[in-house]
Design a protein around this motif. Structure first.
Motif, PDB file in Angstrom:
ATOM      1  N   ILE A   1       0.849  -1.342   0.050  1.00  0.00           N
ATOM      2  CA  ILE A   1      -0.035   0.087  -0.122  1.00  0.00           C
ATOM      3  C   ILE A   1       0.971   1.307   0.020  1.00  0.00           C
ATOM      4  N   VAL A   2       0.501   2.303  -0.651  1.00  0.00           N
ATOM      5  CA  VAL A   2       0.949   3.642  -0.758  1.00  0.00           C
ATOM      6  C   VAL A   2       0.097   4.635  -0.255  1.00  0.00           C
ATOM      7  N   SER A   3       0.524   5.458   0.897  1.00  0.00           N
ATOM      8  CA  SER A   3      -0.539   6.202   1.450  1.00  0.00           C
ATOM      9  C   SER A   3      -0.014   7.816   1.803  1.00  0.00           C
ATOM     10  N   GLY A   4      -0.688   8.419   1.851  1.00  0.00           N
ATOM     11  CA  GLY A   4      -0.265  10.080   1.857  1.00  0.00           C
ATOM     12  C   GLY A   4      -1.588  10.999   1.627  1.00  0.00           C
ATOM     13  N   THR A   5      -1.194  12.005   1.245  1.00  0.00           N
ATOM     14  CA  THR A   5      -2.122  13.163   0.796  1.00  0.00           C
ATOM     15  C   THR A   5      -2.222  13.468  -0.642  1.00  0.00           C
ATOM     16  N   GLY A   6      -3.089  14.052  -1.112  1.00  0.00           N
ATOM     17  CA  GLY A   6      -3.165  14.301  -2.760  1.00  0.00           C
ATOM     18  C   GLY A   6      -2.029  15.418  -3.037  1.00  0.00           C
ATOM     19  N   GLY A   7      -1.136  15.047  -3.829  1.00  0.00           N
ATOM     20  CA  GLY A   7      -0.386  16.011  -4.449  1.00  0.00           C
ATOM     21  C   GLY A   7       1.331  15.626  -3.898  1.00  0.00           C
ATOM     22  N   GLN A   8       1.208  14.521  -3.147  1.00  0.00           N
ATOM     23  CA  GLN A   8       2.573  13.955  -2.896  1.00  0.00           C
ATOM     24  C   GLN A   8       3.129  13.231  -3.449  1.00  0.00           C
TER      25      GLN A   8
ATOM     26  N   LEU B   1       4.210   2.168   2.139  1.00  0.00           N
ATOM     27  CA  LEU B   1       4.927   3.390   2.181  1.00  0.00           C
ATOM     28  C   LEU B   1       3.849   4.310   2.521  1.00  0.00           C
ATOM     29  N   ILE B   2       4.216   4.860   3.637  1.00  0.00           N
ATOM     30  CA  ILE B   2       3.277   6.039   4.338  1.00  0.00           C
ATOM     31  C   ILE B   2       4.114   7.345   4.207  1.00  0.00           C
ATOM     32  N   LEU B   3       3.329   8.461   3.465  1.00  0.00           N
ATOM     33  CA  LEU B   3       4.259   9.600   3.059  1.00  0.00           C
ATOM     34  C   LEU B   3       3.711  10.724   4.129  1.00  0.00           C
ATOM     35  N   SER B   4       2.495  10.480   4.829  1.00  0.00           N
ATOM     36  CA  SER B   4       2.353  11.399   5.715  1.00  0.00           C
ATOM     37  C   SER B   4       2.311  10.864   7.257  1.00  0.00           C
TER      38      SER B   4
END
Lengths: 167, 621
Positions: free
Chosen positions: A6-13, A71-74
């Protein structure tokens, strides 16, 4: 070969870019692959999670507790999406706060290198360095060369290398 | 993996590829999530052939449908693509097209959005197809979607009937390695054979056409190759089965495999949910004691099976609304096997971050000015990025494409009738939405003597769905230049006598223009006032121009009132909690600008009532 990511974050990242990255990497390695992403309203800075399934799957979605890696971007998304990954799966988080996961301050590193847009690649490089995924750094460079817009290729490769070096 | 050329395609691209390979030579669409990328992918593929393809972003779905329909009358293959609510707009030509039929293969792609993720309803286009008496395919993956497009063309031409392909968000936005072939060469020449009793059928012909339609549907329901696919060795000894379609089939298949249930339960994949194969219905009714139907989003298969032993959306064993995620189907299967019938309450979901307008978005200062100028106004709005104006209290209603202008008129007539002071009514509508369905509403408001303000948010693109061109830009779907239609000309021709244009980045001028428009509406000679808020979307590389850049900072004068955070809501603003030890915050929290997110538009210099948001550097890039 079966791996769920899974790849997680907020829009634009750059969540969609990383999703596409894994899909292309699987293609290069001759694996079947299915990914799932969300477009539209959610992309305007809202929470975004995409799913990648490498191997002979039919459904594009990852069930709760079934992903092998994340992968968690935020960092605020850890609470939201950690549960998608198996308890013993590998989770890589863009954060300066240590926890029950592999942490790297990818935003800080990318910002100090003068290219905040490559945060996603710093995190990717870091996770690849920890042998978190079905593909390695060589495949990653091939994929980035294929899918990066010309002006973005150099910063993308630089971000990947920064992440790899931080492992 | 086989040796055919494999490409990594998104579901929508796989559908586009299916159209391209299937000999389709006209594709018309209006953008809408989750269907937007279908048409743009055909543009990309069209470069692989010298054959002429007409590809258009139509003004709305009704126009798209009618263009493609007449094209099919000439014997060539055509397709129209839209999101599910787009089919509501195209409903009029859609319903009648079943009766009159078509000539060249005609495929209607209507993409559903169970959940919903990015739509105003969860409606099921398959039920619409059932209502229209049109066959519908339900793909479970990008690969299957591409193959179904070809099957749909074939079915469409054999029966001279439009055929729907209904993907869902999870198919449209899945990516998969998909085998690709060269396009089919049909080499058809346009030939329209006149037949007024069919193509212009008056009511006297409709009875016979309806009879013919019913016969076509009966025959399609008997086609063996379109019958559901069994994942069991038949005849089976099992007394329980699961019937699934679309992506819910894919989830169910994986779950049965994972739970080791294939020896206890038979599984059927429905490819064509309507008309459901007659023999299949008979077989299910005679051979099974318990049946579970797993489908998105309405009980279309379940209704056709119609029988007391069927469990599904209608019986309540499957939740009656919402997306069927693998986790949800997992619970459903456990309930089905254990004989407990009622759906459990879904568990609470932790709060996710809400979307907001981007830093530098020109809609933000327009909404900020509207809300500040008219704190007690009524704000009907519409569908697009700008619906997010609700975050700052400048969007009160959002219904369906183009509704806001007529809703503005409805509010006006109601308040005006009471003879008291009429609250300011400020409608906001995007440029593309205005063309799509706003123009009839504007003319109607003018001729009914409604008096309110319409702000047309012209950001020179269709931003939310991925920057498709709109009619005022003079750009065709393939990026080449074409004729443009001017918004001011249309507004003037609609009888509007107050028309101004302003860059919303200039907040003071925009605000005084709003006041002027309000005075006009309330004057004796007043009417509908239109302001065109013109500034390009900064995300659209094609449209955006170099801007003056401002380095912004929050100064010591910040007293922590949070007006910038709540009423301007730029993602580049954040909040530093109070910390008595640092002098900077003087024991109070204060706002801060995150320089990594700030795009230096400088608009926030107009926002702080204390003057604490200041420009530290200014210049041209």
């Amino acid at each position: 070969m079966k791996q769920q990511i899974i790849v997680s974050g907020t829009g634009g990242q750059g969540i969609l870019f990383l999703t596409r990255f894994f899909a292309e990497a699987a293609m290069i390695m001759q694996f079947q692959v299915l990914t799932s992403e969300i477009h539209g309203m959610a992309m305007r800075g809202g929470t975004v999670v995409s799913h990648v399934k490498v191997g002979p799957f039919k459904s594009p979605l990852v069930r709760e507790g079934q992903a092998d890696a994340g992968l968690i971007l935020s960092k605020q998304n850890v609470e939201l999406h950690r549960g998608l990954v198996k308890p013993d799966g590998s989770v890589f988080v863009n954060t300066d706060i240590p926890g029950d996961y592999f942490a790297i301050d990818a935003t800080g590193l990318a910002f100090r290198a003068g290219a905040p847009a490559m945060t996603n690649l710093v995190l990717l490089g870091f996770a690849l360095g920890k042998k978190g995924f079905f593909c390695d750094a060589d495949v990653a460079r091939k994929v980035l060369t294929k899918i990066s817009p010309p002006a973005q290729l150099e910063p993308n490769l630089k971000g990947l290398d920064m992440g790899l070096a931080s492992g | 993996m086989n040796r055919q050329e494999q490409r990594m395609l998104m579901g929508n691209e796989a559908i586009g590829r299916g159209l391209f390979e299937g000999g389709c030579s006209l594709v018309a669409s209006y953008p809408g999530t989750p269907a937007s990328e279908i048409l743009s992918s055909v543009v990309t593929f069209s470069k692989e052939t010298p054959l002429p393809l007409h590809i258009e972003w139509s003004i709305n779905e009704k126009a798209a449908f009618e263009v493609a329909l007449a094209y099919s009358y000439t014997g060539k293959r055509a397709a129209v693509a839209m999101k599910q609510v787009g089919l509501n707009v195209a409903a009029d030509p859609f319903m009648r097209s079943a009766y009159l039929g078509i000539k060249g293969g005609f495929v209607v792609i209507s993409a559903d959005d169970p959940g919903p993720h990015s739509s105003q309803t969860e409606q099921d286009s398959r039920l619409f197809a059932h209502f229209a008496k049109i066959p519908v395919f339900d793909p479970s993956s990008p690969r299957e979607a591409k193959e179904m497009i070809k099957k749909a063309f074939d079915l469409s031409e054999r029966y001279e009937i439009p055929v729907m392909v209904r993907p869902t968000t999870r198919v449209c936005h899945a990516r998969q390695n998909v085998p690709c072939k060269k396009p089919k060469l049909l080499e058809r020449q346009a030939h329209f054979e006149k037949n007024p009793s069919r193509w212009a059928a008056t009511p006297q012909f409709i009875y016979d056409l309806h009879k013919l339609l019913n016969e076509k549907m009966d025959k399609i329901a008997e086609e063996h190759t379109l019958s559901p696919v069994p994942f069991a060795s038949l005849p089976s000894r099992n007394k329980q089965c699961v019937i699934a379609s679309g992506v819910a089939f894919a989830h169910t298949y994986e779950l049965l495999e994972e739970m080791g249930l294939f020896d206890r339960l038979d599984l059927f994949q429905v490819l064509l949910p309507h008309p459901l194969n007659r023999r299949f219905i008979d077989m299910i009714q005679s051979d099974y004691e318990q049946v579970l139907v797993v489908e998105e989003t309405y009980p279309v298969i379940e209704l056709q099976l119609g029988n007391g032993k069927i469990h599904g959306r209608k019986s309540g064993l499957v939740p009656r609304q919402g997306e069927l995620t693998p986790d949800c189907i997992h619970e459903v299967l456990e309930r089905f096997l254990s004989g407990r019938s009622r759906a459990q309450k879904p568990k609470g979901v932790s709060p996710a971050k809400r979307p907001s307008l981007c830093p530098g978005c020109p809609h933000r200062p327009a909404f900020f000015a509207i809300k500040k100028t008219f704190p007690r106004g009524i704000f009907p709005s519409d569908i697009g990025c700008y619906t997010l104006g609700m975050n700052i209290g400048a969007v009160d209603t959002c219904h369906c494409m183009g509704a806001c202008i007529s809703q503005g008129a409805g509010f006006y007539h109601s308040y005006a009738q009471d003879g008291k002071e009429i609250p300011p009514i400020i409608v906001s509508i995007g440029d593309s939405t205005f063309f799509h369905a706003g123009i009839p509403g504007l003319i109607n408001a003018v001729i009914q003597d409604a008096r309110f303000i319409i702000v047309i948010l012209d950001n020179s693109t269709t931003a939310m769905t991925g920057h498709q061109p709109a009619p005022h830009l003079g750009i065709k779907a393939d990026g080449t230049a074409g004729p443009a239609v001017s918004i001011p000309d249309i507004v003037s021709a609609s009888g509007v006598r107050f028309l101004r244009q302003c860059d919303p980045y200039d907040v003071p001028s925009f605000s005084s223009l709003l006041e002027e428009a309000d005075r006009y509406c309330r004057s004796d000679e007043g009417g509908v006032a239109v302001i065109i808020s013109k500034h390009s979307c900064p995300l659209d590389r094609r449209a955006s121009k170099p801007e003056r850049l401002y380095t912004m900072e929050v100064s010591e004068a910040c007293d922590g009132c949070k007006i910038c955070l709540k009423q301007f809501e730029c993602p580049a603003f954040d909040w530093i909690e109070a910390d008595s030890r640092t002098k900077a915050t003087r024991g109070k929290g204060r706002a801060r600008i995150d320089q990594a997110l700030c795009v230096q538009c400088g608009v926030c210099r107009h926002v702080c009532p204390k003057g604490a948001i200041i420009v530290t550097k200014e210049g041209v890039p």
